[in-house]
Design an enzyme around this catalytic site. Structure first.
Site, PDB file in Angstrom:
ATOM      1  N   LEU A 293       0.830  -1.201   0.000  1.00  0.00           N
ATOM      2  CA  LEU A 293       0.000   0.000   0.000  1.00  0.00           C
ATOM      3  C   LEU A 293       0.865   1.251   0.000  1.00  0.00           C
ATOM      4  CD1 LEU A 293      -2.612  -1.063   2.727  1.00  0.00           C
ATOM      5  CD2 LEU A 293      -3.007  -0.982   0.254  1.00  0.00           C
ATOM      6  N   TYR A 294       0.576   2.173  -0.911  1.00  0.00           N
ATOM      7  CA  TYR A 294       1.339   3.422  -0.992  1.00  0.00           C
ATOM      8  C   TYR A 294       0.432   4.657  -1.023  1.00  0.00           C
ATOM      9  CZ  TYR A 294       5.477   0.609  -1.964  1.00  0.00           C
ATOM     10  OH  TYR A 294       6.514  -0.290  -1.856  1.00  0.00           O
ATOM     11  N   THR A 348       2.891  -5.717   3.432  1.00  0.00           N
ATOM     12  CA  THR A 348       4.197  -6.210   2.977  1.00  0.00           C
ATOM     13  C   THR A 348       5.041  -5.118   2.328  1.00  0.00           C
ATOM     14  OG1 THR A 348       2.815  -7.250   1.259  1.00  0.00           O
ATOM     15  CG2 THR A 348       3.932  -8.708   2.786  1.00  0.00           C
ATOM     16  N   GLU A 349       4.432  -3.988   1.971  1.00  0.00           N
ATOM     17  CA  GLU A 349       5.198  -2.816   1.522  1.00  0.00           C
ATOM     18  C   GLU A 349       4.410  -1.566   1.855  1.00  0.00           C
ATOM     19  OE1 GLU A 349       6.424  -2.662  -2.594  1.00  0.00           O
ATOM     20  OE2 GLU A 349       6.989  -4.779  -2.630  1.00  0.00           O
ATOM     21  N   ASN A 350       5.134  -0.543   2.282  1.00  0.00           N
ATOM     22  CA  ASN A 350       4.581   0.798   2.454  1.00  0.00           C
ATOM     23  C   ASN A 350       5.749   1.737   2.663  1.00  0.00           C
ATOM     24  OD1 ASN A 350       3.607   2.786   5.081  1.00  0.00           O
ATOM     25  ND2 ASN A 350       2.500   2.928   3.156  1.00  0.00           N
TER      26      ASN A 350
END
Length: 444
Positions: A293-294, A348-350
């Site tokens: 999520l960005y 898992t990503e930000n």
């Protein structure tokens, strides 16, 4: 690909990026990943920095063509030995390894055989997953199958903006998507079959969710509907809308066992693909809803209740990449995903790309990233406090790395990497992250 460098060392094979990065203009700064962050040789130093920052888990990817230079067949023992050393070093530092099996670096040898359009492609991935799980599952309990299949297939096969640089029609897009989902399902089976101790498995998906313009029930419903509708989406500025940039088209089969029926308007050929046997194979038990999520657009309920896009303010803050900064995403996205899919949510990503550079004092002062951490993790904390089931958070990224088609133009790291010397400098934001870790969010 983004951190290791030395892709051909010790018998490593070619990925689909080899030919792509050789074409002028495909990588914006003309770079290659042949050096990246040189973590292939510097992993011990980087683990030392993780320990310094009290980081307790590290997500990394195993390079498919490094382990299987032909994509299948005889494994490269030197590559497996490298990951043995990396995993052992992480465990010695009390850092939990989270392994991503496949992260964009598709073996070129398999692409020459049709890639994800080959009927055997899902079995190729599952065989590779079985190999690495057999080797490492005595020490690795957390596994992630395919990183961002919507990005690798949307940008790679619909927009032609990533390798294999194809522009396919709807029927072939649906076929490749279906094969990727089958690859996930078969890989979950393969990992569990090979596991030497209990494992947790998921798929890290690039979330393209929407935010409500207000806390009204109507706007929240509009944001939820927009998040799971199947339609063409443009997710970044100046990028054409793509039909692969949907959440539910990919996630409903994984978590619910079927494609969303409204998607058959965009993918009429997929109805024949969705046999009961295939959907059972895709719908394997997974342990968390892993999501990257960005940023997200904001919508409101229109006059008929349908979602209506709220344009960004011209002065809205953006990253160096041009992505909007939307902290509330880490509240609403986990909430919407947990409601729909009934799984704990694992971020898992930000993270954020900024134009970081050392100051006169030799340090890297990045107050905007510190503010990003405070605001996004503050929203994540709110989700937790309201009872949304959460499984964890990984910041993207530890190091300034090689950002695929952007090359070295974007700096996402908590640690600055000098491209000429490989010197690491821990940024100010990393020390704030350490404080958040040490207090388990109480300092937010």
């Amino acid at each position: 690909m983004q951190v290791e460098g030395s892709p051909y060392a010790d018998g490593g094979g070619r990925s689909i990026w080899a030919a792509y990065e050789a074409v002028s203009g495909n990588i914006k700064d003309g770079s290659t990943n042949w050096v990246a962050d040189d973590e292939y040789h510097r992993y011990a130093e980087d683990i030392g920095h993780m320990s310094e920052l009290d980081i307790n888990a590290y997500r990394f990817s195993i390079s498919w063509p490094r382990v299987l230079p032909q994509g299948k067949g005889q494994p490269n023992e030197a590559a497996l030995a490298y990951y043995d050393k990396l995993i052992d070093a992480l465990l010695a530092a009390k850092i939990t390894p989270f392994v991503t099996v496949y992260h964009f670096d598709y073996p070129d040898a398999l692409q020459q055989q049709g890639g994800w359009l080959n009927a055997d492609s899902s079995k190729w991935l599952a065989d590779y997953a079985h190999l690495v799980a057999s080797r490492f599952s005595d020490r690795v309990s957390n596994w992630l199958t395919i990183n961002e299949p919507n990005i690798l297939w949307g940008f790679g096969a619909e927009a032609g903006a990533m390798p294999p640089a194809l522009k396919l029609e709807s029927a072939q897009l649906a076929q490749g998507c279906h094969n990727l989902l089958l690859g996930h399902g078969r890989s979950v089976q393969a990992i569990r079959a090979a596991a030497k101790k209990p494992v947790k498995v998921g798929l890290p998906f690039a979330g393209t969710l929407s935010l409500p313009a207000s806390n009204s029930a109507q706007d929240i419903a509009a944001a939820r509907n927009a998040s799971f509708s199947v339609e063409k989406r443009a997710i970044i500025p100046l990028q054409p809308a793509m039909i692969m940039m949907n959440n539910s088209w990919w996630l409903d089969p994984i978590y619910l066992g079927h494609y969303p029926t409204e998607g058959y308007k965009l993918f009429p050929s997929a109805e024949k693909l969705a046999t009961p046997a295939d959907m059972r194979l895709i719908h394997q038990p997974v342990d968390y809803c892993a999501i990257n999520l960005y940023f997200a657009p904001t919508v409101k309920a229109g006059a008929d209740g349908k979602p209506e896009l709220v344009p960004d303010s011209p002065n809205a803050p953006r990253s160096h990449y041009g992505w909007a900064i939307t902290p509330e995403l880490l509240y609403w996205a986990p909430k919407f995903l947990a409601e729909r899919y009934k799984k704990p949510v694992l971020i898992t990503e930000n993270g954020i790309s900024l134009a970081d550079a050392p100051a006169a004092d030799g340090k890297v002062h990045d107050p905007q990233r510190t503010a990003f951490l405070n605001s996004y993790l503050g929203a994540f904390k709110r989700a937790h406090q309201e009872g949304v089931p959460l499984a964890g958070y990984f910041h993207w990224s530890l190091l300034d790395n090689w950002e695929f088609s952007q090359g070295y133009l974007e700096r996402f790291g908590l640690i600055y990497v000098d491209r000429n010397t490989q010197k690491r400098i821990v940024k100010d934001s990393a020390f704030r992250y350490k404080e958040i870790i040490q207090t388990n969010g109480a300092s937010l």
